[in-house]
Write an enzyme that holds these catalytic residues in place. Structure first.
Site, PDB file in Angstrom:
ATOM      1  N   ALA A 149      -3.620  -2.089   8.353  1.00 41.85           N
ATOM      2  CA  ALA A 149      -2.726  -1.825   9.493  1.00 41.85           C
ATOM      3  C   ALA A 149      -1.258  -1.852   9.107  1.00 41.85           C
ATOM      4  O   ALA A 149      -0.389  -1.677   9.945  1.00 41.85           O
ATOM      5  CB  ALA A 149      -2.991  -2.851  10.593  1.00 41.85           C
ATOM      6  N   ARG A 194       6.782   1.728   1.889  1.00 39.97           N
ATOM      7  CA  ARG A 194       7.220   2.062   0.529  1.00 39.97           C
ATOM      8  C   ARG A 194       6.686   3.416   0.042  1.00 39.97           C
ATOM      9  O   ARG A 194       7.143   3.952  -0.949  1.00 39.97           O
ATOM     10  CB  ARG A 194       6.805   0.927  -0.433  1.00 39.97           C
ATOM     11  CG  ARG A 194       7.588  -0.355  -0.202  1.00 39.97           C
ATOM     12  CD  ARG A 194       6.946  -1.563  -0.854  1.00 39.97           C
ATOM     13  NE  ARG A 194       5.832  -2.104  -0.061  1.00 39.97           N
ATOM     14  CZ  ARG A 194       5.193  -3.227  -0.331  1.00 39.97           C
ATOM     15  NH1 ARG A 194       5.536  -3.940  -1.395  1.00 39.97           N
ATOM     16  NH2 ARG A 194       4.199  -3.651   0.434  1.00 39.97           N
ATOM     17  N   LYS A 232      -0.664   5.048   4.862  1.00 33.23           N
ATOM     18  CA  LYS A 232      -0.827   4.896   3.403  1.00 33.23           C
ATOM     19  C   LYS A 232      -2.259   5.078   2.942  1.00 33.23           C
ATOM     20  O   LYS A 232      -2.518   5.775   1.959  1.00 33.23           O
ATOM     21  CB  LYS A 232      -0.317   3.507   2.993  1.00 33.23           C
ATOM     22  CG  LYS A 232      -0.576   3.180   1.541  1.00 33.23           C
ATOM     23  CD  LYS A 232       0.210   1.979   1.070  1.00 33.23           C
ATOM     24  CE  LYS A 232      -0.318   0.673   1.569  1.00 33.23           C
ATOM     25  NZ  LYS A 232       0.415  -0.472   0.998  1.00 33.23           N
ATOM     26  N   ASP A 267      -5.417  -1.321   0.404  1.00 32.63           N
ATOM     27  CA  ASP A 267      -4.680  -0.530  -0.584  1.00 32.63           C
ATOM     28  C   ASP A 267      -5.002  -0.947  -2.018  1.00 32.63           C
ATOM     29  O   ASP A 267      -4.215  -0.749  -2.930  1.00 32.63           O
ATOM     30  CB  ASP A 267      -3.172  -0.616  -0.312  1.00 32.63           C
ATOM     31  CG  ASP A 267      -2.623  -2.031  -0.426  1.00 32.63           C
ATOM     32  OD1 ASP A 267      -3.420  -2.973  -0.626  1.00 32.63           O
ATOM     33  OD2 ASP A 267      -1.395  -2.205  -0.316  1.00 32.63           O
ATOM     34  N   GLU A 318       4.676 -15.434  -2.971  1.00 28.47           N
ATOM     35  CA  GLU A 318       5.163 -14.053  -2.938  1.00 28.47           C
ATOM     36  C   GLU A 318       6.456 -13.941  -3.748  1.00 28.47           C
ATOM     37  O   GLU A 318       7.214 -14.909  -3.853  1.00 28.47           O
ATOM     38  CB  GLU A 318       5.398 -13.611  -1.485  1.00 28.47           C
ATOM     39  CG  GLU A 318       4.130 -13.502  -0.681  1.00 28.47           C
ATOM     40  CD  GLU A 318       3.050 -12.653  -1.342  1.00 28.47           C
ATOM     41  OE1 GLU A 318       3.325 -11.503  -1.707  1.00 28.47           O
ATOM     42  OE2 GLU A 318       1.924 -13.151  -1.500  1.00 28.47           O
ATOM     43  N   LYS A 370     -15.046  37.580  -0.130  1.00 27.16           N
ATOM     44  CA  LYS A 370     -14.874  36.630   0.976  1.00 27.16           C
ATOM     45  C   LYS A 370     -15.989  36.815   1.990  1.00 27.16           C
ATOM     46  O   LYS A 370     -16.315  37.952   2.348  1.00 27.16           O
ATOM     47  CB  LYS A 370     -13.522  36.873   1.659  1.00 27.16           C
ATOM     48  CG  LYS A 370     -13.238  35.886   2.778  1.00 27.16           C
ATOM     49  CD  LYS A 370     -12.435  36.484   3.916  1.00 27.16           C
ATOM     50  CE  LYS A 370     -13.279  37.351   4.796  1.00 27.16           C
ATOM     51  NZ  LYS A 370     -12.573  37.865   5.989  1.00 27.16           N
TER      52      LYS A 370
HETATM   53  C1  UD1 Z   1      -0.230  -8.472  -0.856  1.00 21.02           C
HETATM   54  C2  UD1 Z   1      -0.258  -9.988  -1.098  1.00 21.02           C
HETATM   55  C3  UD1 Z   1       0.164 -10.272  -2.530  1.00 21.02           C
HETATM   56  C4  UD1 Z   1      -0.740  -9.518  -3.484  1.00 21.02           C
HETATM   57  C5  UD1 Z   1      -0.802  -8.035  -3.156  1.00 21.02           C
HETATM   58  C6  UD1 Z   1      -1.908  -7.393  -3.970  1.00 21.02           C
HETATM   59  C7  UD1 Z   1       0.296 -11.028   1.043  1.00 21.02           C
HETATM   60  C8  UD1 Z   1       1.339 -11.733   1.830  1.00 21.02           C
HETATM   61  N1  UD1 Z   1       0.645 -10.627  -0.183  1.00 21.02           N
HETATM   62  O1  UD1 Z   1       1.110  -8.043  -1.006  1.00 21.02           O
HETATM   63  O2  UD1 Z   1       0.092 -11.647  -2.806  1.00 21.02           O
HETATM   64  O3  UD1 Z   1      -0.284  -9.709  -4.817  1.00 21.02           O
HETATM   65  O4  UD1 Z   1      -1.113  -7.833  -1.766  1.00 21.02           O
HETATM   66  O5  UD1 Z   1      -1.915  -6.005  -3.848  1.00 21.02           O
HETATM   67  O6  UD1 Z   1      -0.804 -10.841   1.527  1.00 21.02           O
HETATM   68  N2  UD1 Z   1      -1.576  -5.158   6.220  1.00 21.02           N
HETATM   69  C9  UD1 Z   1      -1.985  -5.196   7.550  1.00 21.02           C
HETATM   70  N3  UD1 Z   1      -1.131  -5.701   8.489  1.00 21.02           N
HETATM   71  C10 UD1 Z   1       0.075  -6.223   8.155  1.00 21.02           C
HETATM   72  C11 UD1 Z   1       0.479  -6.193   6.804  1.00 21.02           C
HETATM   73  C12 UD1 Z   1      -0.370  -5.661   5.864  1.00 21.02           C
HETATM   74  O7  UD1 Z   1      -3.088  -4.743   7.871  1.00 21.02           O
HETATM   75  O8  UD1 Z   1       0.764  -6.671   9.061  1.00 21.02           O
HETATM   76  C13 UD1 Z   1      -2.481  -4.559   5.240  1.00 21.02           C
HETATM   77  C14 UD1 Z   1      -1.841  -3.371   4.547  1.00 21.02           C
HETATM   78  O9  UD1 Z   1      -2.189  -2.162   5.220  1.00 21.02           O
HETATM   79  C15 UD1 Z   1      -2.425  -3.440   3.148  1.00 21.02           C
HETATM   80  C16 UD1 Z   1      -2.737  -4.901   2.948  1.00 21.02           C
HETATM   81  O10 UD1 Z   1      -2.736  -5.511   4.228  1.00 21.02           O
HETATM   82  O11 UD1 Z   1      -3.620  -2.683   3.053  1.00 21.02           O
HETATM   83  C17 UD1 Z   1      -1.711  -5.589   2.040  1.00 21.02           C
HETATM   84  O12 UD1 Z   1      -0.438  -5.471   2.618  1.00 21.02           O
HETATM   85  P1  UD1 Z   1       0.852  -5.129   1.766  1.00 21.02           P
HETATM   86  O13 UD1 Z   1       2.019  -5.136   2.673  1.00 21.02           O
HETATM   87  O14 UD1 Z   1       0.627  -3.948   0.928  1.00 21.02           O
HETATM   88  O15 UD1 Z   1       0.943  -6.439   0.847  1.00 21.02           O
HETATM   89  P2  UD1 Z   1       1.611  -6.570  -0.569  1.00 21.02           P
HETATM   90  O16 UD1 Z   1       3.079  -6.640  -0.401  1.00 21.02           O
HETATM   91  O17 UD1 Z   1       1.088  -5.553  -1.493  1.00 21.02           O
HETATM   92 CA    CA Z   2      -0.117  -3.755  -1.216  1.00 21.74          CA
END
Ligand code: UD1
Ligand code: CA
Length: 456
Positions: free
Chosen positions: A11, A16, A23, A102, A154, A349
């Protein structure tokens, strides 16, 4: 009751990526990113909940009812996202497998190992870690002097020393449900307004609970996609895996790095793929083919023993022993029969070509039904469009279409009929009849003899 429930977090805004598209819908090797974790989760658990944002319609329509959906109205962090799945997951599984949406290249083997270790150690939380050369942007794993995991910090909160650490949190977790759910709502909000799921590790440590960590051993599987650069890197890793798989199944890739094969493409044994070739979408190539160089085959099937050179196939079904190219284009809804020869600069075609038919040079065959052993002379055009609608051309078995014939559709050329070079055929030609001229006049009914097909 299921023992394990998988929750996939998807979500986030994906800011980025600088994209209008969510994404997790960006494709990797021809399939949307989210399909990969969804499939891996299905391999290891029997229930998957996907957390999507309030604009998750496209994700919903892609995945249909293969998963259950929970909605996170505002992206308030990974812990908050997991909370949104609680009403659907709580009580459904003793253990919860959480995957960041992701992290698409994660393997089922690693997930199974995590789940086994989590149960064996009676841990409340198990994390997946990886040693990486460039930990930028990732949560760093903090261990005590005995090597036990203490926390995930983090990057924004890490001190100078920790910034240098190369062991990172991969974004895959196992939780004991009973422990997780009551504590999840206690995760504090950080300065950026987000509740971090990684804080659960710290909480477990404070409570003196068992924390388990599994280190990934498969190169590249933990890559997380936040940027286009990481997307490209994931694509590169998966492409290479696909090429390796094809080669170990008996396919020769002359110059592997110049061949692009999507996930979901199958290639038969002893097929040789020449450089600069793209096999895309849902494509199946049979055994003993020669494909390329310089070919693009998308959403098509190609039978055994075909030779496709410098040509483009899109939505075509090609039977065995067909030769195509160089420089031809076979488009949607085309059925190319066994042993057909399509030479250079031909477009086909929405047409059916019967076995042994030949379209040697410079032709357009559109909205047409060609029988078997038809010979289409150079420069023939099925004039299928009259400016208003599309019309069909039917050419029966064994007909001989002279060079530069214009077939004004709808038109039907009978079995064994002949059209003279340069004729404009705007009326049906009965079987075994010669039609010549502009517009074509009928000659010699019943006496024509179709010349043998030219050798290739
Ligand atoms: C996160 C981890 C980090 C880890 C990295 C690995 C946290 C706080 N950090 O960071 O420690 O090294 O993944 O790839 O978890 N998402 C939601 N709702 C939100 C925020 C995020 O569903 O409110 C989902 C995103 O869509 C994504 C996943 O959670 O699929 C991770 O979120 P993202 O913001 O990419 O975290 P990172 O900064 O990569
Ligand atoms: Ca991520």
């Amino acid at each position: 009751m299921f023992e394990w429930v998988a929750v996939i977090l998807a979500a986030g805004k994906g800011i980025r990526m600088k994209s209008r598209m969510p994404k997790v819908l960006h494709p990797i090797c021809g399939r949307e990113m989210i399909c990969y974790p969804v499939e891996r989760a299905a391999e290891v658990t029997s229930k998957t909940i996907l957390v999507v944002g309030s604009h998750g319609e496209e994700i919903r329509s892609l995945l249909g009812d293969s998963v259950d959906f929970a909605v996170q109205k505002q992206p308030l962090g990974t812990a908050h996202a997991l909370r949104c799945a609680q009403p659907m997951a709580d009580g459904k599984g003793e253990n919860i497998l959480v995957l960041n949406g992701d992290v698409p290249l994660i393997s089922a083997t690693t997930l199974k190992e995590m789940m086994m270790r989590h149960l064996a150690r009676r841990a409340v939380v198990t994390i997946l870690t990886a040693m990486v050369d460039n930990p930028e942007g990732l949560g760093r794993v903090v261990r005590d002097e005995r090597g036990k995991v203490m926390a995930v910090v983090e990057e924004a909160e890490a001190d100078e020393e920790l910034i240098k650490a190369r062991e990172v949190n991969a974004g895959v977790y196992c939780f004991r449900g009973q422990w997780l759910w009551p504590r999840l709502k206690t995760v504090p909000r950080r300065g950026n307004g987000e509740h971090y799921l990684t804080d659960m590790v710290f909480l477990a440590r404070e409570e003196g609970e068992e924390i388990e960590a599994v280190s990934s051993t498969q190169a590249g599987e933990t890559i997380g996609i936040n940027t286009r650069q990481q997307l490209a890197r994931a694509e590169e890793i998966l492409r290479d895996r696909i090429r390796q798989r094809a080669m170990s199944q008996g396919v020769t890739l002359l110059d592997p790095r110049s061949v692009y094969i999507d996930e979901g493409v199958s290639i038969g044994r002893d097929t040789v793929v020449y450089p600069n070739t793209y096999l895309l979408g849902r494509t199946a190539i049979g055994e003993e083919c020669r494909i390329g160089p310089n070919s693009i085959i998308e959403n098509s099937s190609v039978g055994k023993g075909c030779h496709i050179q410098a040509s483009v196939l899109e939505g075509a079904a090609v039977a065995e022993g067909v030769t195509i190219g160089p420089f031809s284009h076979i488009r949607f809804q085309s059925h190319i029969g066994r042993g057909v020869h399509i030479g250079n600069f031909a477009e086909v075609k929405n047409s059916r070509l019967g076995a042994g038919t030949k379209v040697g040079h410079f032709s357009y065959v559109g909205d047409a039904e060609l029988g078997s052993e038809v010979n289409i002379g150079a420069g023939t055009v099925t004039c299928n469009f009259d400016g208003v609608g599309k019309h069909r051309t039917v050419i029966d078995d064994g007909a001989f279409i002279g060079s530069d014939t214009m077939l004004i559709a709808p038109v039907h050329v009978g079995r064994g009929a002949i059209t003279g070079a340069g004729s404009v055929v705007n009326h049906d030609v009965p079987p075994e009849t010669l039609a010549v001229g502009v517009p074509a006049r009928l000659r010699k009914k019943g006496k024509v003899k179709v010349p043998p097909a030219p050798s290739l």
